[in-house]
Design a protein around this motif. Structure first.
Motif, PDB file in Angstrom:
ATOM      1  N   GLU A  29     -13.239 -10.737  43.223  1.00  0.00           N
ATOM      2  CA  GLU A  29     -12.824  -9.360  42.943  1.00  0.00           C
ATOM      3  C   GLU A  29     -12.272  -9.227  41.518  1.00  0.00           C
ATOM      4  OE1 GLU A  29     -10.864  -5.895  45.702  1.00  0.00           O
ATOM      5  OE2 GLU A  29     -10.225  -7.949  46.016  1.00  0.00           O
ATOM      6  N   GLU A  30     -11.495 -10.226  41.089  1.00  0.00           N
ATOM      7  CA  GLU A  30     -10.994 -10.221  39.717  1.00  0.00           C
ATOM      8  C   GLU A  30     -12.144 -10.316  38.723  1.00  0.00           C
ATOM      9  OE1 GLU A  30      -7.079 -12.615  39.049  1.00  0.00           O
ATOM     10  OE2 GLU A  30      -8.031 -13.423  40.865  1.00  0.00           O
TER      11      GLU A  30
ATOM     12  N   THR B 231     -15.258  -9.491  39.063  1.00  0.00           N
ATOM     13  CA  THR B 231     -16.041  -8.250  39.068  1.00  0.00           C
ATOM     14  C   THR B 231     -15.320  -7.162  38.291  1.00  0.00           C
ATOM     15  OG1 THR B 231     -17.043  -8.837  41.188  1.00  0.00           O
ATOM     16  CG2 THR B 231     -17.089  -6.509  40.564  1.00  0.00           C
ATOM     17  N   ALA B 232     -14.021  -7.031  38.498  1.00  0.00           N
ATOM     18  CA  ALA B 232     -13.239  -6.008  37.791  1.00  0.00           C
ATOM     19  C   ALA B 232     -13.209  -6.279  36.289  1.00  0.00           C
ATOM     20  CB  ALA B 232     -11.824  -5.936  38.354  1.00  0.00           C
TER      21      ALA B 232
ATOM     22  N   ASP C  19     -12.886  -2.660  34.667  1.00  0.00           N
ATOM     23  CA  ASP C  19     -12.259  -1.751  35.622  1.00  0.00           C
ATOM     24  C   ASP C  19     -10.753  -2.035  35.651  1.00  0.00           C
ATOM     25  OD1 ASP C  19     -11.407  -0.223  37.774  1.00  0.00           O
ATOM     26  OD2 ASP C  19     -13.079  -0.795  39.073  1.00  0.00           O
TER      27      ASP C  19
ATOM     28  N   ARG D 274      -8.832  -1.131  38.863  1.00  0.00           N
ATOM     29  CA  ARG D 274      -8.952  -2.143  39.925  1.00  0.00           C
ATOM     30  C   ARG D 274      -8.037  -3.324  39.628  1.00  0.00           C
ATOM     31  NH1 ARG D 274      -8.440  -2.527  44.443  1.00  0.00           N
ATOM     32  NH2 ARG D 274      -9.058  -4.439  45.412  1.00  0.00           N
ATOM     33  N   LEU D 275      -8.003  -3.767  38.375  1.00  0.00           N
ATOM     34  CA  LEU D 275      -7.131  -4.884  38.003  1.00  0.00           C
ATOM     35  C   LEU D 275      -5.666  -4.539  38.259  1.00  0.00           C
ATOM     36  CD1 LEU D 275      -8.918  -6.058  34.745  1.00  0.00           C
ATOM     37  CD2 LEU D 275      -8.702  -7.363  36.878  1.00  0.00           C
TER      38      LEU D 275
ATOM     39  N   SER E 121     -10.435   4.393  32.900  1.00  0.00           N
ATOM     40  CA  SER E 121     -10.501   3.558  34.095  1.00  0.00           C
ATOM     41  C   SER E 121      -9.358   3.864  35.051  1.00  0.00           C
ATOM     42  CB  SER E 121     -10.483   2.085  33.708  1.00  0.00           C
ATOM     43  OG  SER E 121     -10.498   1.264  34.848  1.00  0.00           O
TER      44      SER E 121
END
Length: 109
Positions: free
Chosen positions: A45-46, A48-49, A54, A57-58, A94
């Protein structure tokens, strides 16, 4: 922005701190981001962000708000006038998501 989501265990916090202080690491990040990221125990997930830039998201994953702005500057550089840099724009866009255009219209920008 409060510290409601800050998670000191999130490894992206370490990555950004090290990017801030290590010029060689920053250069490697610019030329081979995937290689640098592979050296850190980040979650998918990290990763990808980070790849998507993003920042929202982070933030929700636990990146410290101060480090969000630092990371944006490291990636996009800084501008001549406060609030006009590509880094600031990317970070605000973002974080605000669908509310960005309304926010900018209210500012008159």
């Amino acid at each position: 922005m409060a510290l409601d989501h800050f998670d000191p265990r999130l490894r992206t916090n370490d990555l950004v701190q090290e990017l801030k202080w290590d010029r060689e690491l920053r250069t490697r990040f610019e030329t081979s981001e995937a290689e640098v990221l592979a050296a850190y125990p980040l979650t998918e997930e990290e990763r990808t962000a980070i790849a998507a830039r993003d920042f929202r998201r982070l933030y929700h994953l636990g990146l410290h708000p101060y480090l969000l702005s630092q990371f944006a500057r490291l990636i996009y550089g800084t501008g001549e006038k406060a609030g006009t840099s590509e880094a600031a724009t990317a970070l605000i866009r973002s974080l605000l998501g669908d509310e960005y255009e309304t926010y900018m219209a209210a500012r008159g920008d």
